[in-house]
Design an enzyme around this catalytic site. Sequence first.
Site, PDB file in Angstrom:
ATOM      1  N   SER A   1       0.861  -1.191   0.000  1.00 29.47           N
ATOM      2  CA  SER A   1       0.000   0.000   0.000  1.00 29.47           C
ATOM      3  C   SER A   1       0.893   1.235   0.000  1.00 29.47           C
ATOM      4  CB  SER A   1      -0.858   0.026   1.265  1.00 29.47           C
ATOM      5  OG  SER A   1      -1.583   1.244   1.322  1.00 29.47           O
TER       6      SER A   1
ATOM      7  N   TYR B   1      -1.881  -0.351  10.355  1.00 27.30           N
ATOM      8  CA  TYR B   1      -1.971  -0.755   8.940  1.00 27.30           C
ATOM      9  C   TYR B   1      -0.682  -0.365   8.198  1.00 27.30           C
ATOM     10  CZ  TYR B   1      -3.758  -1.132   4.159  1.00 27.30           C
ATOM     11  OH  TYR B   1      -3.924  -1.476   2.835  1.00 27.30           O
TER      12      TYR B   1
HETATM   13  N1  LIG Z   1      -8.776  -0.763  -1.405  1.00 24.59           N
HETATM   14  C1  LIG Z   1      -7.751   0.038  -1.256  1.00 24.59           C
HETATM   15  O1  LIG Z   1      -7.878   1.261  -1.367  1.00 24.59           O
HETATM   16  C2  LIG Z   1      -6.372  -0.534  -0.991  1.00 24.59           C
HETATM   17  C3  LIG Z   1      -5.294   0.366  -1.006  1.00 24.59           C
HETATM   18  C4  LIG Z   1      -4.011  -0.135  -0.784  1.00 24.59           C
HETATM   19  C5  LIG Z   1      -3.819  -1.484  -0.556  1.00 24.59           C
HETATM   20  N2  LIG Z   1      -4.890  -2.329  -0.531  1.00 24.59           N
HETATM   21  C6  LIG Z   1      -4.615  -3.742  -0.274  1.00 24.59           C
HETATM   22  O2  LIG Z   1      -5.173  -4.516  -1.308  1.00 24.59           O
HETATM   23  C7  LIG Z   1      -5.501  -5.817  -0.794  1.00 24.59           C
HETATM   24  C8  LIG Z   1      -6.934  -6.159  -1.169  1.00 24.59           C
HETATM   25  O3  LIG Z   1      -7.795  -5.263  -0.507  1.00 24.59           O
HETATM   26  P1  LIG Z   1      -9.251  -4.883  -1.059  1.00 24.59           P
HETATM   27  O4  LIG Z   1      -9.357  -3.409  -1.005  1.00 24.59           O
HETATM   28  O5  LIG Z   1      -9.526  -5.586  -2.313  1.00 24.59           O
HETATM   29  O6  LIG Z   1     -10.156  -5.445   0.155  1.00 24.59           O
HETATM   30  P2  LIG Z   1     -11.407  -6.447   0.175  1.00 24.59           P
HETATM   31  O7  LIG Z   1     -12.352  -6.159  -0.942  1.00 24.59           O
HETATM   32  O8  LIG Z   1     -11.888  -6.394   1.581  1.00 24.59           O
HETATM   33  O9  LIG Z   1     -10.727  -7.869  -0.107  1.00 24.59           O
HETATM   34  C9  LIG Z   1      -9.899  -8.480   0.832  1.00 24.59           C
HETATM   35  C10 LIG Z   1      -9.589  -9.895   0.369  1.00 24.59           C
HETATM   36  O10 LIG Z   1      -8.682 -10.476   1.319  1.00 24.59           O
HETATM   37  C11 LIG Z   1      -9.190 -11.716   1.736  1.00 24.59           C
HETATM   38  N3  LIG Z   1      -8.844 -11.968   3.132  1.00 24.59           N
HETATM   39  C12 LIG Z   1      -9.042 -11.181   4.215  1.00 24.59           C
HETATM   40  N4  LIG Z   1      -8.576 -11.780   5.334  1.00 24.59           N
HETATM   41  C13 LIG Z   1      -8.064 -12.969   4.939  1.00 24.59           C
HETATM   42  C14 LIG Z   1      -7.442 -14.046   5.610  1.00 24.59           C
HETATM   43  N5  LIG Z   1      -7.248 -14.057   6.946  1.00 24.59           N
HETATM   44  N6  LIG Z   1      -7.038 -15.112   4.883  1.00 24.59           N
HETATM   45  C15 LIG Z   1      -7.228 -15.146   3.545  1.00 24.59           C
HETATM   46  N7  LIG Z   1      -7.824 -14.173   2.850  1.00 24.59           N
HETATM   47  C16 LIG Z   1      -8.237 -13.095   3.545  1.00 24.59           C
HETATM   48  C17 LIG Z   1     -10.699 -11.677   1.523  1.00 24.59           C
HETATM   49  O11 LIG Z   1     -11.141 -12.988   1.222  1.00 24.59           O
HETATM   50  P3  LIG Z   1     -12.310 -13.777   2.018  1.00 24.59           P
HETATM   51  O12 LIG Z   1     -12.991 -12.799   2.918  1.00 24.59           O
HETATM   52  O13 LIG Z   1     -13.207 -14.302   0.923  1.00 24.59           O
HETATM   53  O14 LIG Z   1     -11.577 -14.856   2.713  1.00 24.59           O
HETATM   54  C18 LIG Z   1     -10.829 -10.763   0.302  1.00 24.59           C
HETATM   55  O15 LIG Z   1     -10.795 -11.517  -0.887  1.00 24.59           O
HETATM   56  C19 LIG Z   1      -5.264  -5.749   0.720  1.00 24.59           C
HETATM   57  O16 LIG Z   1      -3.997  -6.318   1.015  1.00 24.59           O
HETATM   58  C20 LIG Z   1      -5.265  -4.271   1.000  1.00 24.59           C
HETATM   59  O17 LIG Z   1      -4.510  -3.940   2.145  1.00 24.59           O
HETATM   60  C21 LIG Z   1      -6.156  -1.884  -0.740  1.00 24.59           C
END
Ligand SMILES: NC(=O)c1ccc[n+]([C@@H]2O[C@H](COP(=O)([O-])OP(=O)(O)OC[C@H]3O[C@@H](n4cnc5c(N)ncnc54)[C@H](OP(=O)(O)O)[C@@H]3O)[C@@H](O)[C@H]2O)c1
Length: 269
Positions: free
Chosen positions: A131, A144
């Site tokens: 991130s 975070y």
């Molecule tokens: N959205 C943003 O603005 C943003 C910005 C920077 C970085 N990120 C990073 O991008 C990545 C994806 O985030 P997102 O925004 O797409 O969030 P999201 O829609 O909440 O998706 C999170 C994913 O992670 C999985 N997950 C959560 N806890 C888990 C665990 N203990 N074991 C295995 N899988 C797990 C969930 O799968 P299940 O619930 O189906 O198991 C889901 O598929 C994250 O690492 C986040 O920190 C996001």
Amino acid sequence: MEEKVVFITGGSSGIGRAIGVFLKSKGHIVVGTTRYLDQKKSDSAIELVSMDVTNNSSIKSAISTTVEKHGRIDVLINNAGIGITGPVEETPGSEINRVMKTNFSGPVQVIQAVLPYMRQAKKGLIINITSIAGYMGLPYRGVYCASKGALELITEAMRIETKDFGIHITNLAPGDFATNIADGRFHAPVKENSPYREAYKNTLDNINAHVELGSDPIEVGRKVLKIMETSNPRIHYKVGKRSQKMSVFLKHILPDKWYERLLINHYKL
Ligand SMILES: NC(=O)c1ccc[n+]([C@@H]2O[C@H](COP(=O)([O-])OP(=O)(O)OC[C@H]3O[C@@H](n4cnc5c(N)ncnc54)[C@H](OP(=O)(O)O)[C@@H]3O)[C@@H](O)[C@H]2O)c1
């Protein structure tokens, strides 16, 4: 580009799902993971296997099932992750541990599980979704930021350790993308008598507005494909709005206290 077998942790929603759907449309074999296979399997756009990154035996089982079925894993996208907000002083230790396990030690264990297969194949690509928040200590998002910053640093170390194995490891740091991450995020409650009350509440509104106005996660998919097409990937990549990428550049060139002042002004603290 030849067909690749791509394994994405957290392929059930948001960025992971968008990367998976995009790579599948480009002809690659994509396997994503979820903790809730029964609920999410039927309407998923990509193949899903069960995995919880906080459980090492489920990591090993998901990786070996995928290798048995598809013969190999060419690309690992370490994407699963969760958010957390709150004044560090008021964040329960159990929540800090949960975030560090999900965003840092879990992804490292996924790498440990996949490396033997990649070493045997003498090739492989690992992309850690970190991130832009991992480049700086943002107020009320300290845990975070620390979890993502830790993943950035360990990647640097592992790149050097694995440099003779034909394996490439890189970080891809997104800015704000419109996903459900805020729903699964732990929010330390805004306590009535907290000395941080007003500042935390205002910062939380600011953070949520940014995610809601975030970019389309398909952009991350496009960036991942570009990295896959590169013969010698860089150590760090960023994807997102220009202003967010610029914030990392400013952190590198400005004196620390100037940068801190920029953050204080940005969050109106
Ligand atoms: N959205 C943003 O603005 C943003 C910005 C920077 C970085 N990120 C990073 O991008 C990545 C994806 O985030 P997102 O925004 O797409 O969030 P999201 O829609 O909440 O998706 C999170 C994913 O992670 C999985 N997950 C959560 N806890 C888990 C665990 N203990 N074991 C295995 N899988 C797990 C969930 O799968 P299940 O619930 O189906 O198991 C889901 O598929 C994250 O690492 C986040 O920190 C996001």
